[in-house]
Design an enzyme around this catalytic site. Sequence first.
Site, PDB file in Angstrom:
ATOM      1  CE  LYS A  54      -3.914  -2.338   0.653  1.00  0.00           C
ATOM      2  NZ  LYS A  54      -5.011  -2.344  -0.337  1.00  0.00           N
TER       3      LYS A  54
ATOM      4  CG  ASN B 242      -6.312   1.194  -1.191  1.00  0.00           C
ATOM      5  OD1 ASN B 242      -5.195   0.841  -0.788  1.00  0.00           O
ATOM      6  ND2 ASN B 242      -7.291   0.348  -1.464  1.00  0.00           N
TER       7      ASN B 242
ATOM      8  CG  HIS C 143     -10.134  -7.047  -4.747  1.00  0.00           C
ATOM      9  ND1 HIS C 143     -11.085  -7.056  -3.743  1.00  0.00           N
ATOM     10  CD2 HIS C 143      -9.147  -6.223  -4.327  1.00  0.00           C
ATOM     11  CE1 HIS C 143     -10.695  -6.269  -2.766  1.00  0.00           C
ATOM     12  NE2 HIS C 143      -9.516  -5.745  -3.098  1.00  0.00           N
TER      13      HIS C 143
END
Length: 384
Positions: free
Chosen positions: A178, A208, A311
């Site tokens: 991330k 994100n 996903h």
Amino acid sequence: MRGESTGADPAGVDCRIDAVEVHAFEIPTDGPDGREQDGTLEWESTTMVLVRVHAGGRTGLGYTYGDVSVASFVSSKLAPLLRGQAVSSPPAHWHRMGRQIRNAGRPGVGAMALSAVDVALWDLKARLLDLPLVRLLPAYHDRVPVYGSGGFTNYSLDRLAGQLTGWVEQGIPRLKLKTSREPERDPRRLDAVREAVGDAPELFTDANGALARKEALYWARRFHEEWDVRWFEEPVGSPDVAGLRMLRDRGPERLEIAAGEYAYTARDFADLVDGPAVDCLQADVTRCGGITGLLEVAGLSAAGHLDLSAHCAPAISAHAFCAVRRLRHLEYFHDHVRIEDLLFEGTLSPDGGALRPDTVRPGLGLEIKWADAERYRAYGTRPV
């Protein structure tokens, strides 16, 4: 051997649904101070909503990851529609459920509820036929390549590097972390990762949706040029289809732009395919309408000459995405791997950088570990 021959009367799939159970389990994260972070969200737990459908002495299961409100949505809107119906055609039930929830809200919670039930219906049909789910589906593949995913933004550098190194040691050649919560920290994080894993593994990043368009373009170029990043997921928010398309068109040629995990309806996916707005499309089988919905998305990806990446939800996706012709890979996500191992017997482990569906056990091959699950219960009651 189970799965090699049915040993069951195919007419059994015409039996009627006796009952639908709904459960939810809220599992705390194992992140620093009990929290995990990505570019736009911080969370302390993840909730699995589990659906069980009973017919002909067998039980199928399906699940999604969402708020506990998904469980009550299944109970109030979908379960009453199924009781007494024949098991034989999950797509027919999918269509009826989709019409039923039109005014209640089809995207979001409604789509997640529908997805969990649809997966349970497919699992039930496979179990009634004594077939592994992958053999009931129109499969193109016998395995699904995976990439290790986690690398949360609040991990220390040591934990970040250790997690990604662990996936390499499992034979997984693709790794994702991330990024973009505090962009100025990302160079140190990426330096630590590359130092730990070396140059060979493919490196992916996921913002994100944390960045503005021009900011995302700046980081796309840096990620690729300085750390050989090959995949930039949701650099801008998924609703910004024009922004995704701009990044796809203007970013480095070998850096792919990806999105689709928050697409719930066929129109959501069509918007990403038209143009196209992404280099690789993503779909979450527990959000996009379950297996029936996924098969529609697979057709869109093929028609648009785009690969489709799974996903999360590895225990379901390992079977379901074998039926995707333009399959790319599956996100082997830290939280979902941990939760599925905690709640189920029969989960899969990577072999040669891929998950191979169990072709011996019927359906998804999963059985619930009720004793372990009960301490996390947030909805429903344990079956007697």
